[in-house]
Write a protein that holds these residues in place. Structure first.
Motif, mmCIF file in Angstrom:
data_model
loop_
_atom_site.group_PDB
_atom_site.id
_atom_site.type_symbol
_atom_site.label_atom_id
_atom_site.label_comp_id
_atom_site.label_asym_id
_atom_site.label_seq_id
_atom_site.Cartn_x
_atom_site.Cartn_y
_atom_site.Cartn_z
ATOM 1 N N ALA A 102 -1.100 -11.843 0.201
ATOM 2 C CA ALA A 102 -1.062 -11.439 1.614
ATOM 3 C C ALA A 102 -0.556 -12.588 2.495
ATOM 4 O O ALA A 102 -1.018 -13.725 2.374
ATOM 5 N N VAL A 158 -8.092 -8.022 0.450
ATOM 6 C CA VAL A 158 -7.044 -8.984 0.781
ATOM 7 C C VAL A 158 -6.176 -9.159 -0.467
ATOM 8 O O VAL A 158 -6.669 -9.628 -1.500
ATOM 9 N N GLU A 174 -5.540 -3.138 12.307
ATOM 10 C CA GLU A 174 -5.855 -1.801 11.796
ATOM 11 C C GLU A 174 -7.366 -1.544 11.887
ATOM 12 O O GLU A 174 -7.810 -0.487 12.359
ATOM 13 N N ASN A 187 -14.783 -6.916 5.196
ATOM 14 C CA ASN A 187 -13.492 -7.576 5.011
ATOM 15 C C ASN A 187 -13.664 -9.013 5.487
ATOM 16 O O ASN A 187 -14.183 -9.253 6.571
ATOM 17 N N TRP A 208 -6.404 4.124 1.307
ATOM 18 C CA TRP A 208 -6.462 3.598 2.682
ATOM 19 C C TRP A 208 -7.661 2.675 2.852
ATOM 20 O O TRP A 208 -7.530 1.549 3.356
ATOM 21 N N ARG A 241 -2.222 -8.023 10.728
ATOM 22 C CA ARG A 241 -2.002 -6.581 10.861
ATOM 23 C C ARG A 241 -3.241 -5.814 10.399
ATOM 24 O O ARG A 241 -3.678 -4.849 11.026
ATOM 25 N N GLN A 242 -3.848 -6.295 9.291
ATOM 26 C CA GLN A 242 -5.035 -5.627 8.764
ATOM 27 C C GLN A 242 -6.188 -5.665 9.782
ATOM 28 O O GLN A 242 -6.882 -4.662 9.978
ATOM 29 N N ASP A 268 0.392 -9.984 7.167
ATOM 30 C CA ASP A 268 -0.404 -8.911 6.538
ATOM 31 C C ASP A 268 -1.861 -8.971 6.998
ATOM 32 O O ASP A 268 -2.497 -7.961 7.287
ATOM 33 N N ARG A 269 -2.395 -10.176 7.048
ATOM 34 C CA ARG A 269 -3.802 -10.389 7.375
ATOM 35 C C ARG A 269 -4.077 -10.005 8.842
ATOM 36 O O ARG A 269 -5.045 -9.310 9.141
ATOM 37 N N SER A 275 -6.890 -0.517 0.874
ATOM 38 C CA SER A 275 -5.890 -1.457 1.394
ATOM 39 C C SER A 275 -6.310 -2.007 2.762
ATOM 40 O O SER A 275 -5.951 -3.135 3.111
ATOM 41 N N MET A 276 -7.137 -1.267 3.482
ATOM 42 C CA MET A 276 -7.589 -1.763 4.790
ATOM 43 C C MET A 276 -8.629 -2.880 4.637
ATOM 44 O O MET A 276 -8.742 -3.754 5.485
#
Ligand code: PHB
Length: 390
Positions: free
Chosen positions: A355, A351, A366, A205, A344, A362-363, A359-360, A347-348
């Motif tokens: 976004a 990007v 996660e 990511n 999952w 939070r990711q 969102d970024r 989306s994890m």
């Protein structure tokens, strides 16, 4: 002149689902006929994904002549990479299982050779156009061969293993009856001549989007990066492709080499509303598609047909309808777990084009909560290596 034949189970599609099903049925003493519109060469050369769950490998290894343990490579983990650092997920340590890197088209070569050697009636270049008698105990596939000769196969049971544009699904319940999710991105995939960049697959990511560094062999590598679904695979130069990939895997230097194949893979999630209607069922991509991030496609197809073969044995050899009546619900349990896992992972790691900073961040939270917790890593390892078959 129509050529008409009769069998116990008529299967449309000589992909992993159709071929494994015919193998399991033959072991139980049940006859089948497989029709596929493609040629054997087309089937053997279509590039698909390459990760097999332990359960899929254990089954393939029992098939005469399988090279899965010879050509395939066991992978005991993957790396999740974000914010420039790699985090290993140790599969045997967390889930007690591994996965195997064995390209789908190699598995298909083994399966086709084994089925043909066993005398399987397998007809290439035969296109199914309809299924008739869906509400009877002898459904019929209507098809046409390459020479334009109509072919009819009457059976005790019809199985559609005929991919995402399934003719059998359409005959059962209309082509779009189901549950969908589209994603605002696709994968740009390449095959290149190079040594591996790492021992294990890297799922990365980065602020610019996702990349996956996969492998094919000691000299050929498969890599992907997130792109616009409308991207033109021919439009980027090799230098631009390498720049994009290097940028998406910060902290790792990729081994570059000549790119000899490129493609854009659009992806979506889909589950058909009906998996069975009377004596007609759909399996594999005909029944569901998953985004490739979780590497679940072929594994889910094999799981569908392991359960279906057991149910057809009960129905056709013992006139016991219980297992076939329960089959769709049993298959759906695993399908929706795999749908969730694939969604999952997707989306994890990707990007979204829209976004926000929220969102970024939070990711990243996660991703940290997964890699920093043994429970989080175990959840990923269990899903990736595949839940045990019920
Ligand atoms: C691949 O090697 O093609 C591959 C591997 C892992 C994935 C998807 C594709 O999750």
């Amino acid at each position: 002149m129509t050529s008409a034949v009769r069998t116990q189970v008529a299967i449309v599609g000589a992909g992993p689902a159709g071929l494994v099903l015919s193998h399991l049925l033959a072991e139980a003493g049940i006859d089948s006929i497989i029709l596929d519109q493609r040629s054997r060469e087309d089937i053997e050369s279509t590039i698909r994904a390459g990760i097999l769950e332990q359960g899929t490998v254990d089954l393939l290894a029992t098939i005469e002549g399988s090279r899965v343990h010879i050509v395939g490579q066991r992978h005991d983990g993957i790396e999740l990479r974000f914010e420039g650092a790699g985090h290993r997920i140790d599969f045997p340590g967390l889930a007690g299982r591994s996965v195997w890197l064995y390209p789908q088209h190699e598995a298909l070569k083994d399966l086709l050779a084994a089925r043909l050697a066993a005398g399987q009636d397998l007809r290439f270049g035969v296109t199914a156009t309809a299924v008739e008698g869906v509400d009877t105990t002898s459904p019929r596939i209507v098809a046409v061969d390459d020479a334009g000769v109509p072919v009819e196969v009457e059976a005790d049971f019809v199985v559609g293993a005929d991919g995402s544009h399934s003719v059998v699904r359409k005959a059962m319940s209309g082509s779009h009856a189901g549950y969908f999710r589209e994603y605002p991105f696709a994968w740009f995939g390449i095959l290149c001549e190079a040594a591996p960049s790492a021992d294990e697959l890297i799922y990365s990511n980065s602020p610019d989007g996702f990349a996956l560094i996969s492998q094919r062999s000691p000299t050929v590598q498969r890599m992907y990066f997130q792109c616009d679904p409308a991207a033109d695979a021919g439009a980027m130069s090799e230098a631009e492709i390498w720049d994009t990939l290097q940028q998406r895997v910060p902290g790792t230097t990729l081994v570059e080499g000549p790119i000899f194949q490129r493609d854009v893979l659009r992806f979506r999630s889909f589950v058909a509303r009906d998996l069975r209607h009377g004596r007609v069922a759909i399996v594999g991509d005909a029944a569901h598609t998953v985004p490739p991030t979780g590497a679940k496609g072929m594994n889910l197809a094999v799981a569908d047909v392991i359960l279906l073969a057991r149910a057809l044995e009960a129905l056709l050899l013992r006139s016991d309808e219980g297992p076939i009546d329960g089959w769709a619900d049993a298959a759906r349990d695993r399908i929706w777990k795999a749908q969730h896992f694939s969604w999952w992972m997707t989306s994890m790691l990707h990007v979204a084009p829209d976004a926000s900073d929220f969102d970024r961040l939070r990711q990243l939270g996660e991703l940290r909560s997964v890699v920093e917790s043994e429970a989080g890593r175990t959840y990923l390892a269990e899903g990736y290596t595949g839940w045990p078959m019920g």
